[in-house]
Enzyme design. Structure first.
Site: not given
Length: 358
Positions: A246-248
């Site tokens: 989910p980093c982006r």
């Protein structure tokens, strides 16, 4: 390496401070309360989704209520494998969805779909063009005038023609077989403050798909980068699943929200300039959220009007007709529906819209 990463990711989510302040519009992030609100909306609109609890109390997270630890939908079909040709096209011609801020090429989300093949196909279709005048007369070809027009054979003449039967060469494997099914899980990442998708595949209802084979259904550019194999934190026993990191997510969601708001503003401006009720009605009936997604068929994301019902936009995104300047195109409770639309670019072979059938 994945085991270490999975363990660190789980503890990071559990130990990170819980945010109670909504920054949905400015950052694309949501709070645990907003995640529950969006999950309730998803379950209400699309009953194939449901809330689920952790396998044991020890696996629960404190910032989500018991019984609403994550969302799940089961038996989602996947009819094709993503071969190297698909992945190659994705790497060359696909569009990167950016957040409109300065940054390197990694600051965005890849929109997949075999752009090069589509472009070449479009060129093939437009290369041989004829014109039609106002009287309906067909003109000569724009290109290839010296080529003789092929005679169109009668289909009845081909019924018994063995050469007319197209057979798949022996030893070739079709990208549409075998059919797999997936269980999809949406969790909340407390560290990134966004949803997170996990996938668990099956060859048959009683035969789980080995984790490494799940990567056959992931676009090549994402394998082992955006998508990794990790243990599902809400289950006992270390159940390995594919998960989209989910980093982006927040930056991509912010971009989609901004595009939707811009599309809504354009529609409002068109309505203000409409010269007749008929023109205003036509503008209102146009598909909303231009530029957000390429296709929204089969989705019913807008709530029905409380009075008067009906309208041609019942199966499209809801855009309220009253002219309020602070009206937004996407509410926070609709967040997960938009999330699923963009996350589908990672696994285009999995029929995400199947989970949203009405």
């Amino acid at each position: 390496m994945n085991i270490l990463h999975s363990t660190l990711s789980t503890w990071r989510d559990r130990l990170a401070p819980v945010s109670r302040t909504s920054t949905f519009r400015t950052t694309g992030q949501i709070t645990p309360e907003e995640f529950v609100l969006a999950g309730d909306y998803l379950v209400y609109k699309f009953p194939s989704w449901s809330w689920a609890d952790a396998s044991s109390p020890a696996k629960r997270v404190s910032y989500l209520p018991p019984g609403k630890q994550f969302l799940v939908t089961r038996g989602v079909p996947c009819h094709r494998r993503l071969n190297e040709n698909f992945a190659g096209d994705a790497g060359h011609e696909d569009e990167i969805v950016r957040d409109m801020l300065a940054g390197d090429d990694g600051d965005g989300w890849l929109r997949t779909g075999g752009g090069r093949d589509l472009a070449e196909g479009h060129a093939d279709r437009t290369g041989d063009v004829r014109t039609v005048d106002e009287a309906g007369n067909i003109g000569e070809r724009e290109e290839g005038d010296d080529e003789e027009e092929e005679e169109i054979p009668d289909m009845e003449d081909e019924d018994d023609d063995e050469e007319a039967i197209i057979r798949e060469p022996a030893g070739t494997s079709s990208t549409t077989q075998p059919i797999r099914t997936y269980n999809l899980y949406i969790t909340y990442s407390n560290f990134y403050r966004t949803p997170r998708l996990y996938l668990s595949g099956y060859l048959s209802p009683s035969e789980p798909l080995p984790p490494h084979l799940m990567m056959e259904d992931i676009v090549g550019d994402y394998k082992d980068k955006t998508v990794t194999l990790e243990d599902f934190p809400w289950f006992d026993g270390g159940v390995k699943m594919a998960t989209v990191h989910p980093c982006r997510h927040a930056s991509v969601m912010k971009t989609l929200l901004d595009r939707a708001d811009a599309a809504l503003k354009i529609r409002r401006d068109k309505l203000k300039q409409a010269h007749s009720p008929a023109e205003a009605s036509r503008i209102s009936a146009e598909r909303g959220l231009e530029g957000l997604v390429d296709e929204t068929r089969g989705l019913s994301l807008g709530e029905q009007q409380q009075q008067g019902g009906g309208g041609s936009g019942g199966d499209e995104w809801e855009v309220l007709q009253h002219d309020e300047e602070d009206q937004v195109a996407i509410r926070v409770d609709q967040y997960l529906v938009v999330f699923l639309k963009f996350i589908a670019s990672v696994t285009p072979g999995i029929e995400h819209d199947f989970t949203m059938g009405v």
